[in-house]
Design a protein around this motif. Structure first.
Motif, PDB file in Angstrom:
ATOM      1  N   GLN A 293       0.842  -1.189   0.000  1.00 54.17           N
ATOM      2  CA  GLN A 293       0.000   0.000   0.000  1.00 54.17           C
ATOM      3  C   GLN A 293       0.881   1.244   0.000  1.00 54.17           C
ATOM      4  O   GLN A 293       1.572   1.516   0.967  1.00 54.17           O
ATOM      5  CB  GLN A 293      -0.890   0.003   1.241  1.00 54.17           C
TER       6      GLN A 293
ATOM      7  N   TYR B 248       5.428   5.607 -11.580  1.00 52.26           N
ATOM      8  CA  TYR B 248       4.221   6.387 -11.381  1.00 52.26           C
ATOM      9  C   TYR B 248       4.294   7.763 -12.028  1.00 52.26           C
ATOM     10  O   TYR B 248       5.326   8.435 -11.983  1.00 52.26           O
ATOM     11  CB  TYR B 248       3.941   6.575  -9.884  1.00 52.26           C
TER      12      TYR B 248
ATOM     13  N   ARG C 259      -0.024   7.767  -9.780  1.00 51.61           N
ATOM     14  CA  ARG C 259      -0.862   6.878 -10.582  1.00 51.61           C
ATOM     15  C   ARG C 259      -0.017   6.142 -11.609  1.00 51.61           C
ATOM     16  O   ARG C 259       0.819   6.730 -12.289  1.00 51.61           O
ATOM     17  CB  ARG C 259      -1.949   7.664 -11.318  1.00 51.61           C
TER      18      ARG C 259
ATOM     19  N   ALA D 162      -3.455   2.062 -10.714  1.00 57.73           N
ATOM     20  CA  ALA D 162      -3.247   2.126  -9.254  1.00 57.73           C
ATOM     21  C   ALA D 162      -3.012   3.581  -8.875  1.00 57.73           C
ATOM     22  O   ALA D 162      -2.168   4.256  -9.456  1.00 57.73           O
ATOM     23  CB  ALA D 162      -2.051   1.276  -8.867  1.00 57.73           C
TER      24      ALA D 162
ATOM     25  N   TYR E 207      -2.779   6.599  -5.660  1.00 59.02           N
ATOM     26  CA  TYR E 207      -2.632   6.961  -4.248  1.00 59.02           C
ATOM     27  C   TYR E 207      -2.668   8.478  -4.115  1.00 59.02           C
ATOM     28  O   TYR E 207      -2.184   9.197  -5.003  1.00 59.02           O
ATOM     29  CB  TYR E 207      -1.317   6.423  -3.685  1.00 59.02           C
TER      30      TYR E 207
END
Length: 116
Positions: free
Chosen positions: A1, A32, A98, A103, A105
């Motif tokens: 996470q 990311y 991202r 995914a 955050y």
């Protein structure tokens, strides 16, 4: 996470500068696209600037020439250098990470207040 922690917000007079930082943990940072969003009081959250993993950058029109996004993959950190700040830049600034796969955050946000 993955986790994102922003810092660097505060109170500044119009015309001043601030540098926001966002440090990531528990994710492969270089994969990311890193972005900064902002949400003024009573308004929606909008994209301010983004730095993709290929080095390309994009900016909201209202900040072009004043804000600069940069990333340091070795430090897992993305920055937002904000110059010539205006009262309308007042907002909570959020960092987002991202991947192409979706995914995503978000950080907890940092307050930027620009006084006139």
């Amino acid at each position: 996470q993955g986790q994102l922690v922003e810092s660097g917000g505060g109170l500044v007079q119009a015309g001043g500068s601030l540098r926001l930082s966002c440090t990531a943990s528990d994710l492969v940072f270089r994969l990311y696209t890193m972005s900064w969003y902002r949400q003024p009081p009573g308004n929606q959250r909008d994209l301010v600037a983004a730095a993709s993993n290929d080095g390309s950058t994009t900016y909201q029109d209202s900040v072009k020439g004043r804000f600069t996004i940069s990333r340091d993959n070795a430090k897992n950190t993305v920055y937002l250098q904000m110059n010539s700040l205006k009262p309308e830049d007042t907002a909570i600034y959020y960092c987002k990470a991202r991947t192409i796969g979706g995914a995503t955050y978000w950080g907890q946000g940092t307050q930027v207040t620009v006084s006139s």
